[in-house]
Every structure is written in C-alpha cells, then in structure tokens.
Design an enzyme around this catalytic site. Sequence first.
Site, PDB file in Angstrom:
ATOM      1  N   GLU A  22       3.595  13.234  45.696  1.00  0.00           N
ATOM      2  CA  GLU A  22       4.774  12.592  45.127  1.00  0.00           C
ATOM      3  C   GLU A  22       5.366  11.673  46.207  1.00  0.00           C
ATOM      4  OE1 GLU A  22       7.057  15.114  42.469  1.00  0.00           O
ATOM      5  OE2 GLU A  22       5.373  16.467  42.192  1.00  0.00           O
ATOM      6  N   ARG A  54       7.481  -4.146  39.016  1.00  0.00           N
ATOM      7  CA  ARG A  54       7.217  -3.316  37.835  1.00  0.00           C
ATOM      8  C   ARG A  54       7.652  -1.865  38.031  1.00  0.00           C
ATOM      9  NH1 ARG A  54       2.338  -6.429  37.613  1.00  0.00           N
ATOM     10  NH2 ARG A  54       1.183  -4.797  38.693  1.00  0.00           N
ATOM     11  N   ASN A  87       5.256  15.564  38.921  1.00  0.00           N
ATOM     12  CA  ASN A  87       5.478  16.693  38.024  1.00  0.00           C
ATOM     13  C   ASN A  87       6.353  17.800  38.610  1.00  0.00           C
ATOM     14  OD1 ASN A  87       5.102  18.082  35.600  1.00  0.00           O
ATOM     15  ND2 ASN A  87       3.457  19.306  36.500  1.00  0.00           N
ATOM     16  N   ARG A  97       0.919  16.085  32.093  1.00  0.00           N
ATOM     17  CA  ARG A  97       0.977  17.165  33.077  1.00  0.00           C
ATOM     18  C   ARG A  97       1.729  18.345  32.485  1.00  0.00           C
ATOM     19  NH1 ARG A  97       0.701  15.497  38.248  1.00  0.00           N
ATOM     20  NH2 ARG A  97       0.130  17.661  38.611  1.00  0.00           N
TER      21      ARG A  97
END
Length: 274
Positions: free
Chosen positions: A3, A123, A164, A262
């Site tokens: 992450e 983006r 997640n 996930r």
Amino acid sequence: MPEGHTLRRLATALDDAFAGSDPRVSSPQGRFADGAALLDGLRLLHADSVGKQLFVEFGRERYLHVHLGLIGKFSVVPYAGALPPPVGQVRLRISSDSAVADLRGPTLCAVRTPEEVAAVIARLGPDPLHPQSDPERAWTRLHRSGRSIAELLMDQSVLAGVGNLYRCEVLFRHRVDPFRAGRQIRRPTWDAIWTDLVRLLAVGVITGRIVTDEDELLDLEERAARTGAASISDPTYAVYKRAGQACHVCGSRIHTKVVAGRNLFWCGRCQRRR
Ligand SMILES: [Zn+2]
C-alpha cells in the site's frame, strides 16, 4: 499487497542509496533491456511515490515508472566487495559500488517522459502521505457517487495509496458501514477518515507495517517521537482476515465478502447502517 506506505519507504530507500549518483541500470532477466539502456549511466536525481506508483527521475528528463501490483518486490540492499549476482527473475537492477536494487514481478516497469508522468499523476486521487494533497478532490468524487465507500476507498482515482488492509481497518475505526454509498457519507465522517489515513499511513512509513490498533498506534507514535524510529512485529487487526472470529468490541462475528476484487472484512454490528 504493497500500500502507499510501502512505496514511500521504497522511494526514500532509493534516494538514500542512489540520489546524486550515476548508477548502472540493467535488466538481468532481459524483459526491460530496452528501457534499462535508456537509463543506464544517467544521474539518478530523485525518487518519489504517489499512492502506489513509484517515479524515479533520472537525467535527460527520463523517469522510471514502477507499479508493484500484488506480488512485485523492489529490494534495496547495501553490499561490500563484488556485486551480488541476480537471483530469480530480476526485471530491473540499479547498482552502484555500495548498493543494489532488484525489482521482481512488477505489474508495470516503464520509462516515461515528464508529460507522461504528469498525466499519470493527474489521474490519481490525493495521496494522504503528500502534505500538499487536497482531500477536497477525493470528496468531490466520493460524495456524488452511488458506489459503496468500500469500493471508493480502493479506487486510486478517488484516493491514492489505500489498499485493502487500510480500507477494512479504517472503516471499522470509524464504524462506517462499508456498503453505504459515497453520496450517503456525511462530510464530517469523510474528514475524520482522511485525517485518520494521514496518521495511519505516516505510522506505516515509520514502521513498515500497517498498524491500526489505537493502543499500538499511540505506543509507536510515542516511541517514534522519542527515538525517531519504532517497529512492531505483529500488529493487531480489528477485522482484517478475522472472518468468523468474534469482534473485539461487540463479540459478534466478523464478515467477509469480495468487494473491488479483494476480500473486505467488517463487523456487521459495529458497522451497521444507522
Ligand atoms: Zn463489532
């Protein structure tokens, strides 16, 4: 899965090892041979991360862009004496006389122009690890959406860097029903989630682990303030990977369901829709 905190630590490690030097860049596996040739011998200027994307700026306005995906690993290690031979499928190797960085199994490894890097960043949603990030940009997308907050937190164009584990735990920390639509989330709830993610990811950068238990967080922050560093071997989670076990708060069973590809984990009682 790595992450945002993992990528931030990696950028710092690459900077510490190579910034200001002209390292060798190669592709021992061969799949990135053309890209490596474009970077080999150039000055490595700076490494930075935005969410889960890593950008390493070299001379001649060339950038290395890496996304580790689910299984990718980028290790930066010091060495003395002879350069260690590559082990396994090393897509990219950056090496100097004293450090070597090997990249294996990334989803993406490419050479970019400054314009291409700017387009990728444009983006992405705001990254809680960047002090100049504007949480308003995430709110703008989130509060009009009919998608669930559990989906939106994983959407890197809404918010960059959360994966997640942070998703599951931050929703529990704020007792938010993961299936509530973005447009049903109240502004103070979003502000609290953002502020919390800024704190949680910062501790993740210090420790290299995702820590979401309040007692563990307070202990780590206190130790980090005193010594500048802190570590934890086995963080406690409230819901993540605890399907079927009892909630530490209310005793009811932790649920799981695949959301945004996930396994989401949540407590059906603590995070009940109000
Ligand atoms: Zn509970």
